[in-house]
Design an enzyme around this catalytic site. Structure first.
Site, PDB file in Angstrom:
ATOM      1  CG  PHE A   1      50.168  53.793  34.275  1.00  0.00           C
ATOM      2  CD1 PHE A   1      49.158  54.317  33.498  1.00  0.00           C
ATOM      3  CD2 PHE A   1      51.325  53.328  33.656  1.00  0.00           C
ATOM      4  CE1 PHE A   1      49.291  54.388  32.124  1.00  0.00           C
ATOM      5  CE2 PHE A   1      51.460  53.382  32.288  1.00  0.00           C
ATOM      6  CZ  PHE A   1      50.433  53.925  31.525  1.00  0.00           C
TER       7      PHE A   1
ATOM      8  CG  HIS B   1      29.594  24.224  50.665  1.00  0.00           C
ATOM      9  ND1 HIS B   1      28.994  25.285  50.048  1.00  0.00           N
ATOM     10  CD2 HIS B   1      29.491  23.168  49.796  1.00  0.00           C
ATOM     11  CE1 HIS B   1      28.544  24.895  48.866  1.00  0.00           C
ATOM     12  NE2 HIS B   1      28.840  23.625  48.687  1.00  0.00           N
TER      13      HIS B   1
END
Length: 544
Positions: free
Chosen positions: A522, A160
């Site tokens: 990978f 917020h």
């Protein structure tokens, strides 16, 4: 940020009362710069402390132009739309009942969803390996759920604060927060006793969780996604009943299950029918059952019994096999949401659908001139991307761009104990439309069924090595004639980020050969790249 003793105006949305101020006083008191941490403290004061009755004004005293648009609601759609309109050179004003911008997502909706999903995944891993390696023994143990809710409550003001700081200091937005707007007409709203006018009005008031409408629903212990994080003040017992078969029900149900509670899903029709690929859906549901979840499809919760003290004591469920009673002090409902449209529709004469969605065209325009609707107000999909994009497209149209936006064919996801992601066509859908459908999937079909440690990827490696059937599932659907990718489906962890990019590439004509040319990192969750390379050399594609 200040108050005035001149009077009070009832806030229609959050039932607060906010101080009315003279317009000149407001404009002369534009707040000084607050740091992010100062914003956090200030928001807390407005939510729970001495500033609850104070509106937060940030208006530009040096800009005397007419507002191009007033955004009623400062959630995802209102905030992004406001920022975009401002960037295009327009003048905007966003008004929200909360003391922060960004709406319900960081406060009680999608952010806690992700926190609890993280917890479910961690707890599933711990329970599968309890007593081995470094994992503690959770056998028969119920994890404290309220502690996690309290953890979320303690941390939610951070996002917020960042959004308030960013909106004011970096995006230069004008706003009035912690106060509700009263719509007067298609150009005019009243806030804290002051009148504000604009060329256009944009409705972005969000939605509210649907109710069951059954006896006992009002009892303590019956929650939806909002009340769960706002009102849980006790530690539930060892049983949970969850009503619904969509995203919210499954996300929270899997979390409750992972904490060690016997969890029953009560589904009116079919569980997770939003997952288009039947094989992917089957994998997910099988794993849920293996984790001990009970699934009652074709069933309805018909009443909640009082324990004698005003709390839930039992859930009475109508199943295909008859009525069933489950003793529980904790019931969660995930039944979708309804747009907060009725009040605005009555005032302005807006056209609504049967589900109370505001009907708009592809410019986000309603049937009332100069009134637009965005985000949850226009119905499904009630997703963050649609809220943000609809707000931005509306701003672009108001500022003179010829735009068109209809949300369709988006990448989607849901959390169970896993992260499930998909986009495009399912295998069944593809076979209905194409003559030559090829699939690439893991794990490979073999005489041992799922007992293969593939796919092996991020956060699935422990499963891949020791419990292969739990390491995930993935499928790529391809048109064998054009070699174009038609859809992709994944159960595991980490593919969601890739899918939002791959989906865009598929719309541009991505082929199996293009995938084979990518440089894979990978191991990763999108095995599609290396697997596509294994098939890309075939002039005639076949399944893998």
């Amino acid at each position: 940020m200040f108050s005035s003793p001149k009077g009070l105006l009832h806030s229609t949305f959050n039932k607060r009362r906010v101080h009315i101020m003279d317009i000149q006083e407001i404009w002369n008191a534009r707040p000084h710069t607050l740091s992010i941490s100062e914003w956090g403290d200030r928001i807390e004061e407005h939510l729970e402390g001495e500033r609850q009755n104070e509106a937060i004004f940030n208006l530009d005293p040096d800009d005397d132009r007419e507002y191009n648009a007033i955004f009623v609601g400062g959630g995802a759609a209102g905030r992004f739309g406001s920022a975009y309109l401002k960037a295009l050179g327009g003048r905007q004003l966003v008004i929200d009942r909360w003391p922060f911008l960004g709406g319900s997502c960081p406060h009680n909706a999608c952010v806690p969803h992700h926190l609890f999903s993280d917890c479910a995944a961690e707890l599933m891993l711990n329970r599968e390996f309890f007593g081995r390696y470094w994992f503690s023994n959770l056998d028969g143990k119920i994890v404290n759920m309220k502690e996690l809710v309290d953890l979320f409550r303690q941390g939610r003001n951070g996002p917020h604060a960042i959004m308030n700081f960013q909106s004011k200091e970096q995006l230069d937005m004008e706003y009035i927060l912690n106060a509700s707007a009263r719509i007067i007409d298609n150009h005019t709203v009243e806030v804290c006793g002051q009148i504000f006018k604009a060329k256009n009005l944009i409705l972005s008031m969000g939605s509210t969780a649907n109710k069951l409408g059954i006896p006992g629903e009002e009892l303590k212990g019956v929650f939806d996604y909002e009340s769960f994080v706002e009102e849980l003040d006790y530690e539930p017992g060892d049983t949970a009943v969850v009503v619904g078969g969509g995203k919210t029900s499954v996300i929270y149900g899997c979390f409750f299950n992972a904490t060690g509670r016997k969890t029953t899903l009560v589904v009116r029709s079919t569980l997770l029918k939003l997952i288009p690929d039947s094989e992917t859906r089957g994998y997910v549901i099988d794993r849920m059952k293996e984790q001990g979840m009970e699934i009652l499809e074709g069933s309805n919760l018909i009443r909640v019994e009082d324990d004698g003290n005003g709390k839930a004591g039992a859930a009475i469920i109508q199943t295909p096999d008859g009525e069933r009673r489950i003793e529980t002090d904790f019931i969660f409902t995930g039944l979708g949401e309804t747009p907060n449209s009725e009040e605005a529709a009555e005032i302005l004469g807006l056209e609504l659908s049967e589900k109370k969605e505001i009907i708009v065209n592809d410019k986000m325009q309603t049937n009332v001139p100069n009134v637009y609707a965005v985000g949850d107000m226009i119905g499904a999909p009630m997703e963050m991307f649609k809220a943000r994009k609809s707000g931005c497209y509306t701003a672009r149209h108001i500022m003179g761009e010829d735009i068109s936006y209809v949300p369709r064919d988006w990448p989607d996801f849901v959390h169970s104990h896993y992260e499930i992601s998909w986009f495009g066509l399912s295998e069944d859908e593809a076979r209905e439309q194409y003559d030559n459908v090829v699939t690439i999937k893991m794990p490979p079909e073999n005489e041992n069924g799922l007992n293969i440690g593939l796919p092996a990827s991020d956060r699935m490696m422990m499963f891949a090595m020791d419990k292969p059937a739990l390491s995930g599932f993935q499928k790529l659907v391809i048109d064998g004639d054009t070699r174009k990718v038609l859809g992709a489906h994944h159960v595991g962890c980490g593919a969601k980020d890739a899918f939002q990019y791959l989906s865009r590439m598929v719309k541009a004509g991505l082929t199996v050969d293009d995938l084979g040319e990518m440089d894979e990192l990978f191991l990763n969750p999108t095995h599609f790249i290396q697997l596509s390379r294994l098939r890309a050399g075939n002039k005639v594609l076949v399944d893998l």
